[in-house]
Design a protein around this motif. Structure first.
Motif, mmCIF file in Angstrom:
data_model
loop_
_atom_site.group_PDB
_atom_site.id
_atom_site.type_symbol
_atom_site.label_atom_id
_atom_site.label_comp_id
_atom_site.label_asym_id
_atom_site.label_seq_id
_atom_site.Cartn_x
_atom_site.Cartn_y
_atom_site.Cartn_z
ATOM 1 N N ALA A 70 -35.530 -20.616 19.483
ATOM 2 C CA ALA A 70 -36.079 -21.956 19.257
ATOM 3 C C ALA A 70 -34.996 -22.914 18.784
ATOM 4 C CB ALA A 70 -37.216 -21.893 18.239
ATOM 5 N N ALA A 71 -34.085 -22.422 17.967
ATOM 6 C CA ALA A 71 -32.972 -23.259 17.501
ATOM 7 C C ALA A 71 -32.070 -23.640 18.663
ATOM 8 C CB ALA A 71 -32.177 -22.514 16.425
ATOM 9 N N GLU A 72 -31.859 -22.689 19.565
ATOM 10 C CA GLU A 72 -31.000 -22.943 20.722
ATOM 11 C C GLU A 72 -31.677 -23.855 21.746
ATOM 12 O OE1 GLU A 72 -28.448 -18.749 20.737
ATOM 13 O OE2 GLU A 72 -30.338 -18.886 21.858
ATOM 14 N N ALA A 73 -33.011 -23.815 21.805
ATOM 15 C CA ALA A 73 -33.736 -24.578 22.824
ATOM 16 C C ALA A 73 -33.707 -26.088 22.584
ATOM 17 C CB ALA A 73 -35.189 -24.102 22.886
ATOM 18 N N MET A 74 -33.610 -26.504 21.330
ATOM 19 C CA MET A 74 -33.604 -27.942 21.040
ATOM 20 C C MET A 74 -32.227 -28.525 21.369
ATOM 21 S SD MET A 74 -35.485 -30.479 19.930
ATOM 22 C CE MET A 74 -36.716 -30.131 18.671
ATOM 23 N N GLY A 91 -32.877 -30.617 12.225
ATOM 24 C CA GLY A 91 -31.684 -30.056 11.598
ATOM 25 C C GLY A 91 -31.960 -29.571 10.192
ATOM 26 N N HIS A 92 -32.771 -30.330 9.455
ATOM 27 C CA HIS A 92 -33.142 -29.908 8.098
ATOM 28 C C HIS A 92 -33.929 -28.607 8.140
ATOM 29 C CE1 HIS A 92 -34.196 -30.617 3.816
ATOM 30 N NE2 HIS A 92 -35.271 -29.910 4.160
ATOM 31 N N LEU A 93 -34.844 -28.488 9.100
ATOM 32 C CA LEU A 93 -35.631 -27.263 9.245
ATOM 33 C C LEU A 93 -34.726 -26.074 9.532
ATOM 34 C CD1 LEU A 93 -38.356 -25.776 9.495
ATOM 35 C CD2 LEU A 93 -38.462 -26.571 11.872
ATOM 36 N N MET A 94 -33.720 -26.252 10.384
ATOM 37 C CA MET A 94 -32.801 -25.163 10.696
ATOM 38 C C MET A 94 -31.994 -24.756 9.458
ATOM 39 S SD MET A 94 -33.646 -24.682 13.777
ATOM 40 C CE MET A 94 -35.218 -25.384 13.229
ATOM 41 N N MET A 95 -31.528 -25.733 8.718
ATOM 42 C CA MET A 95 -30.803 -25.456 7.474
ATOM 43 C C MET A 95 -31.692 -24.689 6.498
ATOM 44 S SD MET A 95 -29.438 -28.229 4.643
ATOM 45 C CE MET A 95 -31.151 -28.644 4.206
ATOM 46 N N HIS A 96 -32.942 -25.136 6.384
ATOM 47 C CA HIS A 96 -33.898 -24.517 5.459
ATOM 48 C C HIS A 96 -34.187 -23.071 5.837
ATOM 49 C CE1 HIS A 96 -37.236 -24.191 2.682
ATOM 50 N NE2 HIS A 96 -38.051 -23.858 3.679
ATOM 51 N N ILE A 97 -34.321 -22.792 7.121
ATOM 52 C CA ILE A 97 -34.576 -21.422 7.576
ATOM 53 C C ILE A 97 -33.438 -20.499 7.155
ATOM 54 C CG2 ILE A 97 -34.702 -19.946 9.628
ATOM 55 C CD1 ILE A 97 -36.253 -22.266 10.996
ATOM 56 N N ALA A 98 -32.205 -20.920 7.411
ATOM 57 C CA ALA A 98 -31.047 -20.094 7.057
ATOM 58 C C ALA A 98 -30.970 -19.870 5.551
ATOM 59 C CB ALA A 98 -29.764 -20.748 7.567
ATOM 60 N N GLN A 99 -31.166 -20.928 4.773
ATOM 61 C CA GLN A 99 -31.081 -20.814 3.317
ATOM 62 C C GLN A 99 -32.196 -19.940 2.762
ATOM 63 O OE1 GLN A 99 -31.103 -24.999 2.271
ATOM 64 N NE2 GLN A 99 -28.866 -25.090 2.197
ATOM 65 N N LYS A 126 -23.245 -25.146 14.453
ATOM 66 C CA LYS A 126 -23.078 -24.585 13.111
ATOM 67 C C LYS A 126 -24.412 -24.112 12.547
ATOM 68 C CE LYS A 126 -21.333 -25.535 8.455
ATOM 69 N NZ LYS A 126 -20.626 -26.488 7.561
ATOM 70 N N LEU A 127 -25.472 -24.892 12.761
ATOM 71 C CA LEU A 127 -26.787 -24.531 12.229
ATOM 72 C C LEU A 127 -27.368 -23.320 12.966
ATOM 73 C CD1 LEU A 127 -28.263 -28.101 11.647
ATOM 74 C CD2 LEU A 127 -27.475 -26.472 9.910
ATOM 75 N N VAL A 128 -27.169 -23.262 14.272
ATOM 76 C CA VAL A 128 -27.633 -22.094 15.029
ATOM 77 C C VAL A 128 -26.900 -20.844 14.556
ATOM 78 C CG1 VAL A 128 -27.710 -21.004 17.307
ATOM 79 C CG2 VAL A 128 -28.355 -23.398 17.061
ATOM 80 N N HIS A 178 -42.208 -21.235 9.487
ATOM 81 C CA HIS A 178 -41.030 -21.884 10.057
ATOM 82 C C HIS A 178 -41.033 -21.857 11.579
ATOM 83 C CE1 HIS A 178 -38.872 -21.023 5.992
ATOM 84 N NE2 HIS A 178 -39.589 -22.131 5.962
ATOM 85 N N TYR A 179 -41.453 -20.726 12.159
ATOM 86 C CA TYR A 179 -41.506 -20.695 13.622
ATOM 87 C C TYR A 179 -42.578 -21.645 14.148
ATOM 88 C CZ TYR A 179 -41.876 -19.312 18.440
ATOM 89 O OH TYR A 179 -41.911 -19.350 19.815
#
Length: 201
Positions: A70-74, A91-99, A126-128, A178-179
């Motif tokens: 999903a991160a790669e698809a956007m 981008g914030h959602l991706m950062m939040h998932i990793a953290q 970087k976020l992916v 998150h998904y």
């Protein structure tokens, strides 16, 4: 701390799995005994070890695959997309998932969390990469976690204690939330989320 509905869904699923297993095991335990003249049949009951931690570990693989996809698809230019001005960007959602992955898995395993500096304005690649790394970290950190210390108290956010079992269930619930958010953001941009993609023949 807000409790998401998916937390209760995850708890219900775990409880349901336990009930189903108990129902399946009961008939074997009450099976009629073979008479002395009949061949004896050995019935082996398969026990499910570590149902809670095992369930979450399986989620690392399944949700990791879907959430990374999903991160790669956007598209990169859509990482600043917000459904409405007051909402967080993709981008914030991706950062939040990793953290979130790094924090949960570090606390649950008792290991040090990766020292990763992220910002929602970081480029897509970087976020992916951060999300990929966070799921890889979770897989390694949770490898030796079992159900023997589910009741042990840990401090997850701030000074609020939570049981290790509760943290495992909350981690699984966070992936569901998150998904789901990723899927909504993608659909609002005309992109089918990974689990809605037609099967490749």
């Amino acid at each position: 701390m807000r409790v998401h509905a998916s937390f209760f869904v995850a708890v219900t699923m775990l409880m349901g799995a336990g009930v189903t297993f108990a129902q399946q095991a009961a008939p074997a335990a009450s099976a009629p005994q073979a008479s002395p003249t009949e061949p004896k049949t050995v019935v082996m009951l398969v026990t499910v070890e570590n149902p809670v931690s095992g369930f979450v570990k399986a989620g690392v693989v399944r949700y990791g695959k879907n959430m990374i996809s999903a991160a790669e698809a956007m598209p990169a230019e859509k990482y600043g997309f917000k459904p409405s001005p007051e909402m967080n960007s993709y981008g914030h959602l991706m950062m939040h998932i990793a953290q979130t992955n790094n924090t949960f898995c570090a606390k649950i395993s008792g290991q040090a969390a990766p020292d990763v500096k992220l910002a929602e304005t970081d480029p897509k690649d970087k976020l992916v990469a951060a999300i990929k790394d966070s799921f890889a970290y979770c897989a390694a950190a949770l490898e030796k976690v079992d159900d023997s210390k589910l009741g042990e108290q840990i401090v997850l956010f701030g000074n609020r204690p939570i049981s290790r079992g509760g943290a495992l269930v909350a981690l699984g619930g966070s992936w569901t939330d998150h998904y789901a958010a990723q899927a909504i953001y993608l659909r609002l941009n005309g992109i089918l989320p990974p689990t809605a993609q037609p099967e490749k023949k």
